[in-house]
Design a protein around this motif. Structure first.
Motif, mmCIF file in Angstrom:
data_model
loop_
_atom_site.group_PDB
_atom_site.id
_atom_site.type_symbol
_atom_site.label_atom_id
_atom_site.label_comp_id
_atom_site.label_asym_id
_atom_site.label_seq_id
_atom_site.Cartn_x
_atom_site.Cartn_y
_atom_site.Cartn_z
ATOM 1 N N ILE A 1 1.061 -1.060 -0.041
ATOM 2 C CA ILE A 1 -0.864 0.130 -0.155
ATOM 3 C C ILE A 1 1.052 1.432 -0.677
ATOM 4 N N ARG A 2 1.843 0.934 0.156
ATOM 5 C CA ARG A 2 2.827 2.174 0.543
ATOM 6 C C ARG A 2 4.102 2.649 -0.178
ATOM 7 N N GLU A 3 4.127 2.141 -1.508
ATOM 8 C CA GLU A 3 4.249 1.920 -3.164
ATOM 9 C C GLU A 3 3.585 2.679 -3.407
ATOM 10 N N LEU A 4 2.567 1.843 -3.498
ATOM 11 C CA LEU A 4 1.225 2.088 -4.174
ATOM 12 C C LEU A 4 0.797 3.581 -4.064
ATOM 13 N N GLU A 5 0.964 3.646 -2.877
ATOM 14 C CA GLU A 5 1.248 5.575 -2.381
ATOM 15 C C GLU A 5 1.560 6.404 -2.862
ATOM 16 N N THR A 6 3.106 5.526 -3.204
ATOM 17 C CA THR A 6 4.037 6.694 -3.374
ATOM 18 C C THR A 6 3.804 6.923 -4.868
ATOM 19 N N THR A 7 3.126 5.556 -5.644
ATOM 20 C CA THR A 7 3.910 5.993 -6.867
ATOM 21 C C THR A 7 2.561 6.743 -7.529
ATOM 22 N N GLY A 8 1.275 6.706 -7.052
ATOM 23 C CA GLY A 8 -0.325 7.341 -7.433
ATOM 24 C C GLY A 8 0.147 8.761 -6.717
ATOM 25 N N GLN A 9 0.824 9.075 -6.580
ATOM 26 C CA GLN A 9 0.964 10.401 -6.023
ATOM 27 C C GLN A 9 2.339 11.154 -7.175
ATOM 28 N N ALA A 10 2.685 9.926 -7.300
ATOM 29 C CA ALA A 10 3.354 10.683 -8.649
ATOM 30 C C ALA A 10 2.689 10.864 -10.087
ATOM 31 N N ARG A 11 1.943 10.217 -10.007
ATOM 32 C CA ARG A 11 1.646 10.134 -11.584
ATOM 33 C C ARG A 11 -0.072 11.387 -11.184
ATOM 34 N N LEU A 12 -0.777 11.483 -10.220
ATOM 35 C CA LEU A 12 -1.661 11.619 -10.064
ATOM 36 C C LEU A 12 -0.892 13.417 -10.853
ATOM 37 N N ALA A 13 0.426 13.499 -9.731
ATOM 38 C CA ALA A 13 0.979 14.551 -10.406
ATOM 39 C C ALA A 13 1.597 15.236 -11.403
ATOM 40 N N LEU A 14 1.380 13.858 -12.275
ATOM 41 C CA LEU A 14 1.876 13.948 -14.070
ATOM 42 C C LEU A 14 0.641 14.067 -15.080
ATOM 43 N N TYR A 15 -0.187 13.629 -14.195
ATOM 44 C CA TYR A 15 -1.830 13.672 -15.708
ATOM 45 C C TYR A 15 -2.131 15.151 -14.659
ATOM 46 N N ASP A 16 -1.945 15.850 -14.206
ATOM 47 C CA ASP A 16 -2.622 17.417 -13.528
ATOM 48 C C ASP A 16 -1.662 18.106 -14.417
ATOM 49 N N SER A 17 -0.391 17.601 -13.986
ATOM 50 C CA SER A 17 0.259 18.961 -14.630
ATOM 51 C C SER A 17 -0.158 18.787 -16.781
ATOM 52 N N SER A 18 -0.328 17.809 -17.492
ATOM 53 C CA SER A 18 -0.453 16.926 -17.940
ATOM 54 C C SER A 18 -1.585 17.988 -18.889
ATOM 55 N N LEU A 19 -2.970 17.688 -17.955
ATOM 56 C CA LEU A 19 -4.464 18.792 -18.354
ATOM 57 C C LEU A 19 -4.010 20.177 -18.085
ATOM 58 N N ARG A 20 -3.174 20.250 -16.913
ATOM 59 C CA ARG A 20 -3.197 22.352 -17.173
ATOM 60 C C ARG A 20 -2.486 22.367 -18.176
ATOM 61 N N ALA A 21 -1.391 21.939 -18.646
ATOM 62 C CA ALA A 21 -0.421 22.212 -20.119
ATOM 63 C C ALA A 21 -1.578 22.095 -20.944
ATOM 64 N N ALA A 22 -2.474 21.467 -21.173
ATOM 65 C CA ALA A 22 -2.887 21.393 -22.461
ATOM 66 C C ALA A 22 -4.215 22.677 -22.539
ATOM 67 N N ILE A 23 -4.637 22.759 -20.523
ATOM 68 C CA ILE A 23 -5.534 24.634 -20.845
ATOM 69 C C ILE A 23 -5.343 25.184 -20.716
ATOM 70 N N ASP A 24 -4.193 25.310 -20.372
ATOM 71 C CA ASP A 24 -2.853 26.570 -20.096
ATOM 72 C C ASP A 24 -2.705 27.443 -21.746
ATOM 73 N N ARG A 25 -2.558 26.192 -22.951
ATOM 74 C CA ARG A 25 -1.524 26.628 -23.933
ATOM 75 C C ARG A 25 -3.114 27.367 -25.028
ATOM 76 N N TYR A 26 -4.134 27.302 -24.715
ATOM 77 C CA TYR A 26 -5.651 28.025 -25.069
ATOM 78 C C TYR A 26 -5.263 29.107 -24.094
ATOM 79 N N ARG A 27 -5.861 29.140 -22.680
ATOM 80 C CA ARG A 27 -6.036 30.203 -22.079
ATOM 81 C C ARG A 27 -6.004 31.456 -22.025
ATOM 82 N N TYR A 28 -5.171 31.983 -23.181
ATOM 83 C CA TYR A 28 -4.838 33.122 -22.866
ATOM 84 C C TYR A 28 -5.308 33.952 -24.510
ATOM 85 N N LEU A 29 -5.529 32.819 -25.276
ATOM 86 C CA LEU A 29 -6.210 33.782 -26.195
ATOM 87 C C LEU A 29 -7.422 34.398 -26.649
#
Length: 595
Positions: free
Chosen positions: A43-71
């Motif tokens: 469980i501890r291993e999965l929690e550590t991996t999950g936190q890293a994967r969550l940060a990656l998904y969050d970063s990719s989603l924000r990047a996709a939105i921020d690309r157009y936010r200024y338009l």
């Protein structure tokens, strides 16, 4: 440790039943401990991996939105868009302009609404599902922009029937709001990538409606049942037309932010975080089947091992008389087996150490790329400004050509050239910083390395309103080092200072360069809260970090310490009298370099 004679004495005083019972109890205890510890560790291993994967998904989603936010903000200030609101006869010109901009940006649609919410111009004006003439005053993104705020709204398009994210901004003329510019983003490609990844991740809006997900059967489901008022508001906004919005009934379980949740009789380990700049929240789920499978495997192994323990005890009971005559031979074999096992463990540890060294080198490079990823929003903003300006100068040049004022084109072309050089400098420094070090040491001017690092960090410094003070001699300060790794030292320390001043009212970084007879000294001082004694004592240890999980792995300053030591220098950190922290780097002065 008990001698073998003592073991034989103990065995003689117990019956076969007693030995069997003792072996069974020991086996059961071993099985319970093995299964319990395996479950907790997994469980501890999965929690550590999950936190890293969550940060990656969050970063990719924000990047996709921020690309157009200024338009919408940029388009709302274009004179052709303003003219389309003031003079409906010029709407066709705005249609052409919106079509060109939308084709270049790659958005789903770009359109303009007047004060009543009626569409006066759109990038899809010449398509069957054109937005022109449609009334979108009922949409929340329209009321948000008319009120002077940025509109941010996800829903199913009432004209096209396709879901998307709508971002809006107000159009102003003489200080008054006269209309709204809206860009629509379709995130289908991002969602498809999530589905192909085979992991379980989804995004829920403020109402708990799942808008983006890697599980197609969860789309437009709600985390908790909607109240009558919320469902009426969603219907009134026509946000999810034709969708039942049935509930998964997991809202209370997910409210903790992380833990274990049961969805449709399947248990998941989950973690979540809010998406910055919106009222959305992203969730990452890991199936608990991995924990169960590993516990089952360990249980089987432990049961077999426990059974073997019982068999060994019984075997020793039956063979106790014969073992007395074979004591010396067995002792020798036992020691030999231990030696062999120790040799195997030593070889295994050596292989592990070699793998760890290779992994550490990869983590150093990954740390640099992660730093670039965290600075990407500020760098994108820095690049987007000259891009928007270039578009404006190009449009102005086109008008000059149409009006025959070619004698004024030189100034526009000069401005465009200057802006492209500025963009080239930024991207060039990104390429230089991201490359791997050659490992070759040469004469490096510390002032040039600092210039390169500050050029890379300039967008982030500006975005965080951080004042930079720099004091240095006019002469070069040469050290025997590697330029890329020196730049990494500067970037790591300055970014650490920016993180430390996140909640400071006054953000200022002072950089002092000096030299004495033997050393070049660089001091970087911030106006943050400083560090306590425990943090100062562990600051340069690998994987030590004061950041929240998922925000850092604690390698930046450890890597910096190693680089400085490789160059024969020293680094230390201390609190200043004004309350901030200061990092002091000393490197041997290269006196033989001719300036």
């Amino acid at each position: 440790m008990l001698s073998e004679a003592a073991i034989f004495y103990w065995l003689r005083n117990f019956s076969r039943a007693s030995l069997t019972f003792a072996g069974t109890v020991i086996s059961a205890l071993v099985v319970w401990l093995a299964v319990s510890s395996t479950g907790n560790l997994t469980i501890r291993e999965l929690e550590t991996t999950g936190q890293a994967r969550l940060a990656l998904y969050d970063s990719s989603l924000r990047a996709a939105i921020d690309r157009y936010r200024y338009l919408p903000y940029v388009v709302a200030r274009h004179h052709q868009v303003i003219d389309a609101i003031s003079d409906p006869q010029s709407a066709q010109i705005a249609n052409f302009y919106l079509e060109r901009v939308n084709d270049r940006s790659g958005a789903a649609a770009l359109y303009v609404l007047d004060k009543t919410g009626m569409t006066v111009a759109s990038s899809n004006w010449n398509t069957p599902d054109s937005f022109v003439g449609e009334d979108y005053s009922f949409r929340p993104y329209f009321s948000q922009a008319i009120a002077g705020n940025e509109g941010f709204f996800f829903g199913i398009g009432v004209t096209t029937g396709r879901a998307g994210l709508f971002i809006s901004n107000s159009i102003r003329q003489n200080g008054a709001i006269i209309g709204v510019v809206v860009v629509k983003l379709e995130l289908d490609e991002l969602e498809m990538n999530w589905q192909e990844g085979g992991e379980t991740v989804f995004v829920a809006d403020a109402d708990g409606v799942i808008t983006l997900t890697s599980r197609g059967d969860w789309k437009y489901r709600t985390l908790s049942p909607l109240s009558d008022a919320d469902r009426a508001r969603i219907v009134r906004n026509r946000q999810y037309s034709g969708r039942d919005l049935t509930s998964l009934n997991v809202g209370q379980q997910l409210a903790k932010g992380s833990g274990i949740v049961t969805i449709s009789s399947q248990r998941f380990l989950f973690d979540s975080k809010p998406i910055r700049g919106s009222d959305w929240r992203i969730y990452y789920l890991t199936s608990m089947d991995q924990v169960t499978d590993r516990q089952a495997a360990v249980m089987l192994i432990a049961i077999i091992g426990g059974g073997m323990i019982v068999l060994v005890i019984l075997f020793l009971r039956e063979r106790e008389l014969k073992l007395a005559s074979q004591r010396e031979a067995r002792e020798f074999e036992r020691i030999q087996a231990l030696n062999t096992r120790l040799e195997e463990e030593i070889n295994e540890r050596r292989r592990t150490e070699e793998e760890l060294r290779g992994t550490q080198n990869e983590l150093v490079q990954a740390g640099k790329l992660a730093a670039l990823g965290q600075m990407s929003a500020a760098i994108a903003h820095e690049i987007n400004q000259p891009i928007a300006a270039i578009r404006t100068f190009c449009a102005s040049a086109k008008l000059m050509i149409e009006r025959g004022k070619t004698d004024q084109l030189d100034q526009n072309i000069g401005q465009i050239s200057s802006l492209t050089e500025r963009m080239g400098a930024i991207t060039g420094q990104l390429k230089t910083f991201s490359r791997k070090s050659t490992g070759v040491l040469e004469a490096v001017d510390l002032k040039i390395a600092l210039n390169n690092a500050l050029q890379l960090l300039s967008p982030q410094l500006d975005s965080e309103n951080c004042t930079l003070e720099r004091h240095e001699p006019e002469t070069p300060l040469f050290v025997h080092a590697d330029l890329v790794r020196i730049e990494q030292i500067c970037v790591n320390i300055i970014r650490n200072a920016l993180d430390a001043m996140e909640n400071s009212s006054v953000k200022r970084i002072r950089i002092d360069l000096s030299s004495n007879r033997n050393d070049v000294v660089m001091r970087i001082t911030d106006t943050g809260p400083g560090m306590n004694d425990e943090t100062l004592s562990l600051l340069f240890d690998p994987f030590f970090t004061t950041k929240d999980p998922g925000q850092g792995v604690g390698l930046g300053l450890s890597v910096t310490y190693g680089i400085v030591r490789d160059f024969g220098g020293t680094i230390k950190a201390y609190n200043t009298t004004t309350g901030g922290a200061c990092f002091e780097v000393r490197l041997p002065l290269l006196r033989d370099k001719k300036t």
